[in-house]
Design a protein around this motif. Structure first.
Motif, PDB file in Angstrom:
ATOM      1  N   GLY A  13       2.101   6.212   2.810  1.00 17.57           N
ATOM      2  CA  GLY A  13       0.821   5.495   2.848  1.00 17.57           C
ATOM      3  C   GLY A  13       0.959   4.204   3.636  1.00 17.57           C
ATOM      4  O   GLY A  13       0.192   3.912   4.549  1.00 17.57           O
ATOM      5  N   GLU A  14       1.997   3.458   3.321  1.00 22.77           N
ATOM      6  CA  GLU A  14       2.178   2.166   3.987  1.00 22.77           C
ATOM      7  C   GLU A  14       2.434   2.344   5.480  1.00 22.77           C
ATOM      8  O   GLU A  14       1.873   1.630   6.318  1.00 22.77           O
ATOM      9  N   VAL A  15       3.318   3.331   5.757  1.00 19.45           N
ATOM     10  CA  VAL A  15       3.666   3.559   7.177  1.00 19.45           C
ATOM     11  C   VAL A  15       2.408   3.871   7.979  1.00 19.45           C
ATOM     12  O   VAL A  15       2.193   3.325   9.056  1.00 19.45           O
ATOM     13  N   GLU A  26       9.908  -3.424   9.854  1.00 18.30           N
ATOM     14  CA  GLU A  26      10.209  -4.045   8.564  1.00 18.30           C
ATOM     15  C   GLU A  26      10.178  -3.003   7.436  1.00 18.30           C
ATOM     16  O   GLU A  26      11.058  -2.969   6.573  1.00 18.30           O
ATOM     17  N   MET A  27       9.196  -2.115   7.513  1.00 14.33           N
ATOM     18  CA  MET A  27       9.100  -1.060   6.500  1.00 14.33           C
ATOM     19  C   MET A  27      10.316  -0.170   6.518  1.00 14.33           C
ATOM     20  O   MET A  27      10.842   0.211   5.462  1.00 14.33           O
ATOM     21  N   GLN A  28      10.723   0.147   7.720  1.00 15.80           N
ATOM     22  CA  GLN A  28      11.887   1.034   7.850  1.00 15.80           C
ATOM     23  C   GLN A  28      13.094   0.427   7.146  1.00 15.80           C
ATOM     24  O   GLN A  28      13.813   1.112   6.435  1.00 15.80           O
ATOM     25  N   VAL A  29      13.258  -0.897   7.369  1.00 16.70           N
ATOM     26  CA  VAL A  29      14.384  -1.579   6.737  1.00 16.70           C
ATOM     27  C   VAL A  29      14.197  -1.583   5.215  1.00 16.70           C
ATOM     28  O   VAL A  29      15.116  -1.293   4.459  1.00 16.70           O
ATOM     29  N   ILE A  71       8.007   7.916  10.029  1.00 13.38           N
ATOM     30  CA  ILE A  71       8.106   6.605  10.701  1.00 13.38           C
ATOM     31  C   ILE A  71       8.150   6.779  12.223  1.00 13.38           C
ATOM     32  O   ILE A  71       7.450   6.079  12.969  1.00 13.38           O
ATOM     33  N   GLU A  72       8.960   7.725  12.676  1.00 12.79           N
ATOM     34  CA  GLU A  72       9.067   7.947  14.118  1.00 12.79           C
ATOM     35  C   GLU A  72       7.728   8.325  14.721  1.00 12.79           C
ATOM     36  O   GLU A  72       7.341   7.847  15.790  1.00 12.79           O
ATOM     37  N   ALA A  73       6.998   9.204  14.011  1.00 15.82           N
ATOM     38  CA  ALA A  73       5.698   9.630  14.517  1.00 15.82           C
ATOM     39  C   ALA A  73       4.761   8.438  14.601  1.00 15.82           C
ATOM     40  O   ALA A  73       4.062   8.230  15.589  1.00 15.82           O
ATOM     41  N   ARG A  79       3.233   2.770  19.676  1.00 17.81           N
ATOM     42  CA  ARG A  79       3.651   2.430  21.050  1.00 17.81           C
ATOM     43  C   ARG A  79       2.539   2.764  22.019  1.00 17.81           C
ATOM     44  O   ARG A  79       2.235   2.006  22.931  1.00 17.81           O
ATOM     45  N   LYS A  80       2.000   3.946  21.803  1.00 18.50           N
ATOM     46  CA  LYS A  80       0.968   4.407  22.725  1.00 18.50           C
ATOM     47  C   LYS A  80      -0.249   3.492  22.655  1.00 18.50           C
ATOM     48  O   LYS A  80      -0.777   3.047  23.681  1.00 18.50           O
TER      49      LYS A  80
END
Lengths: 340, 675
Positions: A13-15, A26-29, A71-73, A79-80
């Motif tokens: 949800g957050e991502v 930051e979320m990833q960490v 996260i990658e998606a 980025r786009k």
């Protein structure tokens, strides 16, 4: 197990809500980092019964992998978006001038001289330099100019004293070569010459010439014509041919004037060739046997040819320059027209 | 020289049009310069080379055309008469009523004259006047017109004296006596040099031989009695005389270029025929002819092997012989070679190759093929001096400079180097009398001409100083180093550091590391100049020109200029770089900040650091200089950066710190305090 599922849901949800790459990072960490929440869950494994441990571990790893994918998606999407936004915010006007570096510019006469050098070196000639302030001996006497001869009339000379003149042509290099070398040789020089003439659009007291000569066994006028043809084609293009017409210079016999077929109109007739189809380029001939004899060269064994031409003629023709004085006035508005 | 085509066609029969004749003349070596129209039809204006005085006439041109193409150009009856000397039949007799005496036969190998009595005043015929006008001469009176006419037709200048004005009715050909003068036809009283040949009467000079007549013996429309001179004078003497007198006439022009000594009497005869025709006056019987020195014409052996070699094309022997004969040579054959004796009008044919040229000229140079030389293969290239100049030019171009080319001749300039100068004896103008001793004045002139924009200019050229002619490099830098642009509104201007950086880099490009020293050249700002050296040799200098000098030359005050002696640079051996392996390990940067007396040269600090740091020091540079607030008076604060790298392993932080510590200590030994 539910704990895992809850955590993934929360994270997902957050991502998906993350609006910047920085927040996402930051979320990833926070979730996956060394001190992140998944690591904390992993530590909880210790409190589980032994039989549950493998299943829990497996589920945790799968969940981690899933989250990483999410996260990658999201990162790719952000980025786009970011790129699109940035492009919209920073339109580049490519018609605005770029930042230019300073580029060195060779003088238009040097450009011509460089082409001449390359052509003659390619034909096996060696470039030498001899003085501009020359001895009368080399400028006239050694070149077979008889004393008090009308041939001197077109050589209005600047004198420094009775023995020294400003060279009126580059040909005096011949005597200097003959004193230092024995045939065979092919040599040329290029440089300033001086004649005491009134300056106007088509005359100057200072100009540049190139002079070349070779002495070897069996050298003929056919070799002269062939060499001039190769030279002219290197300078003016593959279709150019060379024409001889008789002329007189005291240091050659026979002496000729050489012209090239006009490379600008292919012989049709244009302004440059004055509608004749031919452009006179310079003087040439076979090295006078008197001169060879003066330097103890056996004229039955050795013959030679010589030719010379003006350097200014080349840019004058090529760029249709109509005033000889421009070359040494160094107005950058003139010089910068001829980038190289 | 100008000739009408119709006049030419009196001597050659041809159906060739003017254009074709013009082209043939060009290909014979008489370049057609222009074709004009006249009431008598087309006029050919062509150049005659100085060795071919014999072509300065209708006769000479006709002879060449017939020799070039016997089928297309055939001699007319008039031409045949001319070749036979327009004989009147009285040539063996001596005219009575005047005398000729030649005292200086070396300067006058032949002197001929005819006498005419009882001439009626007359105008020359329309045809003669028309031809003279078409050929660019002004008709004057019948006598003068006829002399000019014969000169154009036969190439022999004639001079007419009023016989009644010649004291003693005689002509004496001699050098002048001391103190003698002559008022020439142009009304100028001439002082006479001891080697000028004079035509005199019994008392005094009446003409400068071969150059100009005197006013006192001038013929007029009313002249009744005439002595007509036709002579052969020594070409060199005529040239010296007319140069000394500053005179050039149609007559002297021809005499200088050799006039056929065998044509002397023919010209007298032709004049007599024309006078008879137009005025009815007969000449006095007989001629006066003093022919002291007939020219010697030596035969030359002309070998087929020679002409085939030199011309590079095979010319059959028969064609060669016919050609030479057509030009008037006597040709015989001897052991497979031709033996050719030139005609009296060709003093330029002396040796074998002179005849080879004639064979080739008539055969046609267009038949010579193109072929590249064979035999010794030679290596083209540049000898060291021009090679260095080329290299220096390329280096300056890489450094972003624009090349200029300035004049060798100039005036005194405050930018001149000290030393002995070379001065022209006959400059175009007094302010162009000195040969340049430095490239700086020319560069300053370029800067003035192109004022108002940043300039980075150089010239490589010869200068003349203290008896030496040597190649030099001069440069000028002024204004912004970066082009004005919205992204770099600010830019440093060229200054001493920019000039030093440029020269330093030039030394690297030439592989001759330059050194720099303080300098005291009076043309430059006291503290803003440097001497450039390499291998212990002084190469030149650069600096900021004194403001008052810059101002006077309209150059920006902060312009930097410099000059290097390329001959000196050439004498410094070029360093050959030696390959050093490139370390793949990462580098560490360490900075040092210190305060130190401004008197300690940076170079000392740098070498101290280099020595202390040892082999891991890859690069050292000065990144900051500060003086002012917070720094003691007489000191400045410097920031020196080191790039450290080990060739075989990754350098640790601790090792890098050790190097810095050692370097700092070495700096402290020189008086630096850490900041």
């Amino acid at each position: 197990m539910n704990q895992i599922e809850t955590l993934v849901r929360k994270a997902e949800g957050e991502v998906n809500e993350a609006s910047t790459l920085k927040a996402l990072q930051e979320m990833q960490v926070r979730y996956l980092g060394r001190h992140g929440e998944f690591t904390a869950l992993l530590r909880a494994i210790g409190g589980l019964p032994a039989e549950e441990k493998p299943a829990f571990g497996k589920a945790l790893n799968e969940a981690k992998a899933r989250l990483e994918n999410i996260i990658e998606a999201r990162r790719a999407a952000l980025r786009k978006e970011d790129e699109t936004r940035r492009h919209a915010a920073e339109p580049q006007d490519l018609t605005m001038p770029g930042r230019r570096m300073r580029a060195g510019l060779p003088h238009v006469l040097s450009q011509a001289a460089d082409r001449i050098k390359a052509a003659l070196i390619g034909l096996g000639f060696e470039l030498i330099e001899t003085p501009e302030l020359e001895l009368v001996k080399y400028n006239f006497t050694a070149l077979n100019y008889p004393p008090d001869h009308p041939a001197m009339d077109d050589q209005d000379t600047f004198y420094v004293d009775d023995d020294h003149v400003m060279r009126t042509h580059t040909t005096p290099f011949q005597g200097r070569v003959f004193e230092e070398r024995r045939p065979p040789f092919r040599i040329f020089t290029i440089g300033r010459c001086f004649r005491n003439e009134a300056v106007d659009r088509t005359h100057h007291h200072t100009f540049h010439q190139v002079d070349a000569f070779m002495v070897d066994e069996g050298v003929s006028m056919a070799h002269l014509r062939g060499t001039l043809g190769a030279f002219a084609r290197a300078m003016f293009g593959p279709s150019v041919t060379v024409r001889f017409r008789p002329d007189y210079f005291p240091f050659v016999e026979p002496g000729v004037d050489f012209a090239i077929s006009c490379p600008f109109c292919e012989g049709e007739g244009c302004v440059v060739c004055k509608r004749s189809g031919w452009i006179e380029l310079g003087g040439a001939g076979m090295v006078h046997p008197d001169i060879l004899e003066n330097y103890d060269i056996d004229t039955d064994r050795y013959t030679g040819f010589a030719f010379g031409l003006g350097v200014e003629r080349i840019p004058i023709m090529r760029y249709r320059i109509d005033d000889l004085r421009l070359f040494m006035e160094n107005d950058l508005r003139f010089l910068e027209q001829f980038q190289a | 020289m100008k000739l009408t085509v119709e006049w030419l066609k009196e001597f050659v029969r041809t159906d060739a049009a003017a254009d074709e004749i013009g082209h043939t003349l060009t290909m014979l070596g008489m370049e057609l310069e222009r074709m004009e129209e006249s009431p008598l039809g087309p006029v050919l204006d062509f150049k005659v080379t100085p060795n071919r005085g014999d072509c300065l006439s209708v006769l000479g041109v006709a002879r060449e055309l017939c020799a070039k193409d016997a089928a297309r150009y055939r001699p007319t009856d008039l031409m045949r008469e001319c070749v036979n000397g327009f004989a009147l039949g009285d040539e063996e007799e001596t005219a009575v009523g005047a005398g000729v005496e030649v005292l200086d036969p070396d300067l006058c190998p032949r002197y001929g004259a005819r006498l005419f009595r009882g001439l009626a005043p007359a105008q020359s015929s329309e045809r003669i006047q028309g031809r003279l006008l078409a050929c660019g001469m002004r008709p004057i009176n019948v006598i003068v017109d006829m002399t000019n006419y014969v000169m154009l037709e036969l190439g022999q200048p004639l001079h007419a004296f009023d016989l009644d004005l010649l004291a003693g009715s005689k002509v004496v050909v001699r050098r002048p006596r001391p103190g003698e003068t002559l008022k020439t036809l142009d009304g100028i009283e001439r002082k006479l040099g001891p080697d000028m040949l004079m035509i005199c009467d019994a008392d005094r000079p009446v003409a400068v031989a071969g150059v100009m007549g005197g006013e006192d013996s001038e013929v007029s429309g009313s002249t009744k009695n005439l002595l007509l001179e036709s002579a052969h004078f020594d070409p060199r003497s005529i040239r010296r005389t007319r140069k000394a007198l500053g005179l050039s006439t149609d007559a002297s022009y021809r005499f200088e270029r050799y006039v056929d000594p065998e044509g002397v009497v023919r010209a007298l005869n032709r004049f007599a025929l024309l006078v008879r025709k137009d005025t009815g006056t007969e000449p006095v019987n007989g001629v006066l002819d003093v022919y002291a020195r007939p020219p010697e014409r030596k035969p030359a052996k002309v070998r087929p092997s020679r002409w085939n070699l030199v011309l590079g094309v095979e010319v059959p022997e028969a064609a060669a012989a016919t050609g030479l004969q057509a030009l008037g040579c006597r040709v015989t054959e001897e052991n497979g070679s031709l033996v050719a004796t030139p005609p009296s009008w060709r003093a330029d044919l002396r040796r074998e190759d002179d005849f080879v040229e004639e064979i080739g000229r008539l055969w046609g140079y267009e038949k010579i093929p193109e072929s590249l030389p064979i035999g010794s293969t030679l290596q083209g290239g540049e000898t060291p001096e021009p090679a260095l100049t080329s290299r220096v030019k390329r280096a300056m171009l890489r450094l972003g400079f624009t090349e200029v080319i300035n004049h060798t001749f100039g005036d005194l300039s405050p930018l001149d180097a000290d030393g002995e100068r070379v001065r022209l004896r006959n400059p175009v103008a007094p302010e162009s009398a000195l040969l340049r001793c430095s490239l700086l004045p020319g560069l300053a002139a370029c800067a003035a001409r192109n004022r108002g924009r940043p300039l980075f200019l150089f010239e490589a050229g010869k200068v003349f100083l203290n008896g030496r002619e040597f190649p030099a490099l001069g440069f000028l830098m002024s204004g912004r180093l970066l082009e004005e642009h919205w992204e770099n509104k600010e830019s440093p201007a060229a200054d001493l550091a920019a000039a030093k950086g440029m020269v330093d880099l030039l030394g690297e490009l030439l592989r001759r590391p330059f050194e720099f020293q303080a300098n005291d050249d009076k043309r430059f700002h006291r503290h803003r100049q440097a001497k450039v050296l390499a291998g212990g040799r002084e190469l030149g200098l650069f600096g900021q020109v004194l403001p008052e000098v810059a101002d006077g030359l309209h150059v920006r005050e902060d312009a930097m200029m410099g000059e290097l002696d390329l001959e000196a640079i050439l004498s410094v051996p070029e360093a050959t770089p030696r390959y050093r392996p490139i370390s793949p390990f990462p580098a560490i940067r360490r900075d040092m900040a210190m305060a130190i007396s401004s008197k300690v040269p940076y170079s000392e600090l740098e070498s101290a650091v280099r020595e202390a740091a040892g082999e891991t020091l890859e690069r050292i540079w000065l990144f900051d200089v500060y003086e002012g607030e917070g720094i003691e008076q007489g000191k400045h604060s410097l920031g020196i950066a080191m790039l450290l790298r080990h060739p075989e392993r990754t350098l640790t932080d601790e090792e890098a710190n050790d190097v810095r510590e050692r370097a700092f200590r070495a700096l402290e030994a020189l008086g630096a305090t850490r900041r």
